[in-house]
Motif scaffolding. Sequence first.
Motif, PDB file in Angstrom:
ATOM      1  N   VAL A 109      39.984  51.012  39.640  1.00 64.78           N
ATOM      2  CA  VAL A 109      39.947  50.402  38.315  1.00 64.78           C
ATOM      3  C   VAL A 109      40.760  49.116  38.279  1.00 64.78           C
ATOM      4  O   VAL A 109      40.415  48.165  37.562  1.00 64.78           O
ATOM      5  CB  VAL A 109      40.431  51.406  37.239  1.00 64.78           C
ATOM      6  CG1 VAL A 109      41.912  51.709  37.391  1.00 64.78           C
ATOM      7  CG2 VAL A 109      40.139  50.874  35.830  1.00 64.78           C
ATOM      8  N   GLN A 112      39.607  45.463  37.174  1.00 64.21           N
ATOM      9  CA  GLN A 112      40.382  44.695  36.197  1.00 64.21           C
ATOM     10  C   GLN A 112      40.560  43.253  36.658  1.00 64.21           C
ATOM     11  O   GLN A 112      40.367  42.307  35.891  1.00 64.21           O
ATOM     12  CB  GLN A 112      41.757  45.338  35.997  1.00 64.21           C
ATOM     13  CG  GLN A 112      42.691  44.524  35.106  1.00 64.21           C
ATOM     14  CD  GLN A 112      44.144  44.970  35.208  1.00 64.21           C
ATOM     15  OE1 GLN A 112      44.464  45.907  35.940  1.00 64.21           O
ATOM     16  NE2 GLN A 112      45.022  44.294  34.494  1.00 64.21           N
ATOM     17  N   THR A 138      35.709  53.529  32.486  1.00 66.81           N
ATOM     18  CA  THR A 138      35.784  54.830  33.155  1.00 66.81           C
ATOM     19  C   THR A 138      35.227  55.924  32.258  1.00 66.81           C
ATOM     20  O   THR A 138      34.749  56.946  32.746  1.00 66.81           O
ATOM     21  CB  THR A 138      37.233  55.169  33.551  1.00 66.81           C
ATOM     22  OG1 THR A 138      38.035  55.321  32.373  1.00 66.81           O
ATOM     23  CG2 THR A 138      37.835  54.073  34.425  1.00 66.81           C
ATOM     24  N   THR A 168      40.018  47.689  30.879  1.00 60.96           N
ATOM     25  CA  THR A 168      39.080  48.056  31.932  1.00 60.96           C
ATOM     26  C   THR A 168      38.800  49.553  31.930  1.00 60.96           C
ATOM     27  O   THR A 168      37.689  49.987  32.265  1.00 60.96           O
ATOM     28  CB  THR A 168      39.647  47.643  33.311  1.00 60.96           C
ATOM     29  OG1 THR A 168      40.177  46.324  33.203  1.00 60.96           O
ATOM     30  CG2 THR A 168      38.574  47.664  34.380  1.00 60.96           C
ATOM     31  N   GLN A 169      39.790  50.352  31.554  1.00 59.40           N
ATOM     32  CA  GLN A 169      39.625  51.808  31.601  1.00 59.40           C
ATOM     33  C   GLN A 169      38.579  52.316  30.625  1.00 59.40           C
ATOM     34  O   GLN A 169      38.125  53.452  30.743  1.00 59.40           O
ATOM     35  CB  GLN A 169      40.974  52.488  31.355  1.00 59.40           C
ATOM     36  CG  GLN A 169      41.896  52.414  32.562  1.00 59.40           C
ATOM     37  CD  GLN A 169      43.283  52.931  32.268  1.00 59.40           C
ATOM     38  OE1 GLN A 169      43.748  52.879  31.134  1.00 59.40           O
ATOM     39  NE2 GLN A 169      43.961  53.424  33.290  1.00 59.40           N
TER      40      GLN A 169
END
Length: 307
Positions: free
Chosen positions: A264, A268, A283, A279-280
């Motif tokens: 991740v 990013q 997920t 960015t997460q």
Amino acid sequence: MTTIQEAVDRYLRHVTVERGLSPNTVAAYRRDLDLWRGHLEEAGRASPGDVTVADVAAFPVALSTRPERPLGAASVARVLSSVRGLHRFLLEEGLVDTDVAATTRPPKLPSRLPKAISVAQVEALLAATDGDDPARVRDKALLELLYATGARVTEAVSLNVDDVIEGDVVRLFGKGGKQRIVPLGSFARRALDAYLVRARPEFSARGAATPALFLGVRGARLSRQNAWLVIQAAAERAELDIDVSPHTFRHSFATHLLEGGADVRVVQELLGHSSVATTQIYTLVTADALRDMYSQAHPRARRRTPS
């Protein structure tokens, strides 16, 4: 006495010169603060010192209930962010004694995951730009670059030829002028090479000399609006019954990298996010996909109906 308009102009000069915000961001701030200035004029406020906490509290209600084109929660939150920035600046500059917007909170937004499309849908979009016509060659290069790098559309159309470094990587300039280097990948490299050799010289000959990488048919730098139209035309030719925008490529870039096992923090860096928390979000998208796949494939993942 400083007027509301003078205060707004001073703040916009500050974010332009001191903070180095892009012209597009400054223009968005100006539109937001024009709404705020109009609201204050209706309330009879002549200067920043006249503004009250109640004025700020009434503003989101006015935006969301106005007769013509009422704003949704996300738009109201954006406008309030601009208002908070203005009043924080006015306090720091000593133009007011109190930050009347300090305690204002934006409306709670529903949780929205980024919209990504499948690899097959991306491939269909890219295939829809096949062809020997110079415009198609350019469109192929643009879409391949967007998907290969996760670039924002503004970053892509702002590229100059020299920003493609040795054909292997591209230098992107993100928000606040922050620079990042992103690999291109073999498909995007080939598409760019074809464009630079077969299409760009023809477009360039039609206009004034410019270092811009992507050119319109008249030789000027390709605009964001035209880039959007290129994507819409490709989506129509691909017969995709979904909404596709320039940001679709960015979302799909991030989602497909994470699904492929990328870290991740690497994603990013590639996206140019200042915080990994942004960015997460992606997920969550991949977790949903894994959950759906698990539910369909695992023999004990679903409740069975007794026979």
